[in-house]
Scaffold this active site. Structure first.
Site, PDB file in Angstrom:
ATOM      1  N   THR A 155       0.988  -1.168   0.002  1.00  0.00           N
ATOM      2  CA  THR A 155      -0.011   0.138   0.032  1.00  0.00           C
ATOM      3  C   THR A 155       0.837   1.246   0.054  1.00  0.00           C
ATOM      4  O   THR A 155       0.612   2.489  -0.781  1.00  0.00           O
ATOM      5  CB  THR A 155      -1.192   0.058   1.224  1.00  0.00           C
ATOM      6  N   CYS A 156       1.947   1.215   0.651  1.00  0.00           N
ATOM      7  CA  CYS A 156       2.722   2.258   0.802  1.00  0.00           C
ATOM      8  C   CYS A 156       3.452   2.771  -0.731  1.00  0.00           C
ATOM      9  O   CYS A 156       3.647   3.872  -1.044  1.00  0.00           O
ATOM     10  CB  CYS A 156       3.818   2.127   1.859  1.00  0.00           C
ATOM     11  N   SER A 157       3.855   1.691  -1.137  1.00  0.00           N
ATOM     12  CA  SER A 157       4.667   1.967  -2.483  1.00  0.00           C
ATOM     13  C   SER A 157       3.887   2.005  -3.681  1.00  0.00           C
ATOM     14  O   SER A 157       3.962   2.845  -4.765  1.00  0.00           O
ATOM     15  CB  SER A 157       5.415   0.775  -2.845  1.00  0.00           C
TER      16      SER A 157
END
Length: 158
Positions: free
Chosen positions: A47-49
């Site tokens: 989700t972060c990337s």
């Protein structure tokens, strides 16, 4: 947990430079001007990337048009990982802060226990608007998605 109206704690962080890792304090990196700070559980995580960091890269000009002087991303990772992640995500325009020992996470009360999935102490997913180091807006995700801490949500809060 840190609240709106409170000053961010002054703790040691790291950032990657062309000359290698550089120690900075949170006050040096975040304590002056209007700053958008967003925290992620981990660099290179899905989700972060795939969504969180790229949203701030894409919307950086829109944030600056609303008076944001600096956009910073923080994670409980080391400066080498944060530097590699910035390069992989073309996030050269953002300040990437490594909270390698989780000191900022703990001092703000934004820490979470990720040991159940092998990650140890991490930051909760959040976004904040800081003015001269004082929290003016804080949005912490209560679930796994990007409901309140995305770049679009921050733009709406500005």
């Amino acid at each position: 947990m840190i609240a709106v109206g409170e000053k961010i704690p002054d703790v040691g962080l790291w950032t990657m430079t062309a000359d290698g890792p550089k120690a900075v304090t949170s006050h040096e990196a975040l304590g002056t001007g209007r700053v958008v700070l967003f925290g992620v559980p981990g660099a290179f995580t899905p989700t972060c990337s795939d969504h969180h960091l790229p949203g701030f890269v894409v919307r950086a000009d829109d944030l600056r048009a609303k008076g944001v002087e600096r956009i910073a991303c923080i994670a409980v990772n080391d400066a080498f990982v944060m530097g590699a992640w910035a390069a992989a995500q073309h996030a050269d325009d953002l300040v990437m802060l490594a909270d390698g020992n989780g000191e900022f996470a703990k001092a703000t009360g934004l820490d979470m226990d990720g040991s159940g999935f092998g990650m140890g102490t991490r930051l909760q997913r959040f976004a904040a608007i800081l003015e001269d180091g004082v929290v003016r807006h804080l949005a912490v995700e209560r679930g796994p998605g990007l409901e309140v801490s995305s770049a679009d949500a921050v733009l709406q809060a500005l």
